[in-house]
Design a protein around this motif. Structure first.
Motif, PDB file in Angstrom:
ATOM      1  N   GLN A 170      49.174  70.255  -2.826  1.00  0.00           N
ATOM      2  CA  GLN A 170      50.015  70.772  -1.744  1.00  0.00           C
ATOM      3  C   GLN A 170      51.424  70.177  -1.822  1.00  0.00           C
ATOM      4  OE1 GLN A 170      48.383  70.280   2.192  1.00  0.00           O
ATOM      5  NE2 GLN A 170      49.925  71.595   3.119  1.00  0.00           N
ATOM      6  N   ALA A 171      51.517  68.873  -2.077  1.00  0.00           N
ATOM      7  CA  ALA A 171      52.826  68.231  -2.237  1.00  0.00           C
ATOM      8  C   ALA A 171      53.558  68.821  -3.448  1.00  0.00           C
ATOM      9  CB  ALA A 171      52.661  66.720  -2.380  1.00  0.00           C
ATOM     10  N   ARG A 172      52.825  69.041  -4.539  1.00  0.00           N
ATOM     11  CA  ARG A 172      53.425  69.660  -5.728  1.00  0.00           C
ATOM     12  C   ARG A 172      53.978  71.041  -5.412  1.00  0.00           C
ATOM     13  NH1 ARG A 172      49.810  72.685  -9.706  1.00  0.00           N
ATOM     14  NH2 ARG A 172      49.668  73.870  -7.789  1.00  0.00           N
ATOM     15  N   ASN A 173      53.237  71.823  -4.629  1.00  0.00           N
ATOM     16  CA  ASN A 173      53.694  73.163  -4.276  1.00  0.00           C
ATOM     17  C   ASN A 173      54.972  73.106  -3.449  1.00  0.00           C
ATOM     18  OD1 ASN A 173      51.545  74.191  -5.686  1.00  0.00           O
ATOM     19  ND2 ASN A 173      50.311  74.630  -3.870  1.00  0.00           N
ATOM     20  N   GLU A 214      57.089  66.034  17.618  1.00  0.00           N
ATOM     21  CA  GLU A 214      55.637  66.171  17.728  1.00  0.00           C
ATOM     22  C   GLU A 214      55.044  67.010  16.596  1.00  0.00           C
ATOM     23  OE1 GLU A 214      57.587  65.196  21.446  1.00  0.00           O
ATOM     24  OE2 GLU A 214      57.837  66.973  20.195  1.00  0.00           O
ATOM     25  N   GLY A 215      55.782  67.996  16.105  1.00  0.00           N
ATOM     26  CA  GLY A 215      55.284  68.865  15.039  1.00  0.00           C
ATOM     27  C   GLY A 215      55.566  68.369  13.630  1.00  0.00           C
ATOM     28  N   LEU A 216      56.263  67.237  13.497  1.00  0.00           N
ATOM     29  CA  LEU A 216      56.567  66.696  12.174  1.00  0.00           C
ATOM     30  C   LEU A 216      55.266  66.368  11.451  1.00  0.00           C
ATOM     31  CD1 LEU A 216      58.876  65.724  10.260  1.00  0.00           C
ATOM     32  CD2 LEU A 216      58.613  63.464  11.316  1.00  0.00           C
ATOM     33  N   ALA A 217      55.089  66.917  10.253  1.00  0.00           N
ATOM     34  CA  ALA A 217      53.832  66.741   9.503  1.00  0.00           C
ATOM     35  C   ALA A 217      53.485  65.265   9.324  1.00  0.00           C
ATOM     36  CB  ALA A 217      53.928  67.438   8.156  1.00  0.00           C
ATOM     37  N   ARG A 259      47.825  63.620  12.699  1.00  0.00           N
ATOM     38  CA  ARG A 259      46.643  62.814  12.373  1.00  0.00           C
ATOM     39  C   ARG A 259      46.079  63.265  11.021  1.00  0.00           C
ATOM     40  NH1 ARG A 259      43.599  60.223  16.287  1.00  0.00           N
ATOM     41  NH2 ARG A 259      41.967  59.032  15.254  1.00  0.00           N
ATOM     42  N   GLY A 260      45.832  62.294  10.136  1.00  0.00           N
ATOM     43  CA  GLY A 260      45.251  62.575   8.833  1.00  0.00           C
ATOM     44  C   GLY A 260      46.241  63.038   7.782  1.00  0.00           C
ATOM     45  N   SER A 261      47.526  63.148   8.130  1.00  0.00           N
ATOM     46  CA  SER A 261      48.524  63.596   7.159  1.00  0.00           C
ATOM     47  C   SER A 261      48.817  62.478   6.173  1.00  0.00           C
ATOM     48  CB  SER A 261      49.813  64.020   7.863  1.00  0.00           C
ATOM     49  OG  SER A 261      50.792  64.357   6.913  1.00  0.00           O
ATOM     50  N   ARG A 262      48.578  62.761   4.895  1.00  0.00           N
ATOM     51  CA  ARG A 262      48.820  61.765   3.864  1.00  0.00           C
ATOM     52  C   ARG A 262      49.705  62.303   2.745  1.00  0.00           C
ATOM     53  NH1 ARG A 262      46.282  57.352   3.196  1.00  0.00           N
ATOM     54  NH2 ARG A 262      45.916  57.650   0.987  1.00  0.00           N
ATOM     55  N   LEU A 263      50.275  63.483   2.953  1.00  0.00           N
ATOM     56  CA  LEU A 263      51.104  64.075   1.904  1.00  0.00           C
ATOM     57  C   LEU A 263      52.321  63.214   1.611  1.00  0.00           C
ATOM     58  CD1 LEU A 263      51.197  67.883   2.767  1.00  0.00           C
ATOM     59  CD2 LEU A 263      50.033  66.764   0.863  1.00  0.00           C
TER      60      LEU A 263
END
Length: 149
Positions: free
Chosen positions: A33-36, A121-124, A128-132
């Motif tokens: 996903q980060a690569r994309n 609040e919407g910043l990825a 919760r759980g965002s590790r990108l």
């Protein structure tokens, strides 16, 4: 122009390293996903340089994308920490971009401070759980961060 947030561990590559070098390849991303997201980057896009896996984590400054995305050849270098045994010259699945230093913030804008800012609040990064390690940032989020820095 688009805006991004890109994470790096400061003991591996920090905003000070980018400032000293002026420009460098941003490689070693091994998440699809980060690569994309990286494949969508264009020269002139800007990014928030986030120091991760440190205490405290936070945004250290701003960089700029200075070239088109290209295949990340560290994937086929067995001496690289980013070596991918499934990659080959014919099949380079990972992406790199060249980046340049723009500016360092006077002080680190910490994750705790980011969580307290209205409008993020919407910043990825804050989900919760965002590790990108690479993620898009909206223009509104960008402006909020710059105002806080």
């Amino acid at each position: 122009m688009a805006y991004w947030l890109m994470k790096s561990e400061p003991d591996t590559f920090s905003i000070s390293d980018l400032e000293r070098l002026g420009q460098a390849p941003w490689d070693g991303v091994r998440n699809y996903q980060a690569r994309n997201f990286m494949r969508d980057m264009q020269p002139g896009d800007q990014f928030l340089f986030y120091h991760s896996s440190c205490q405290p984590p936070g945004i250290a400054g701003i960089g700029r994308i200075i070239g088109e995305p290209y295949p990340d050849r560290t994937a086929i270098d067995p001496d690289s920490p980013y070596y991918d045994p499934k990659a080959s010259i014919e099949n380079l699945p990972w992406t790199a971009v060249d980046v340049a230093f723009e500016r360092k913030f006077p002080t680190l804008l910490t994750l705790t401070e980011l969580r307290s800012l209205n409008g993020l609040e919407g910043l990825a990064l804050l989900q919760r759980g965002s590790r990108l390690s690479v993620m898009p940032v909206t223009e509104q989020q960008w402006q909020i961060v710059l105002g806080a820095a």
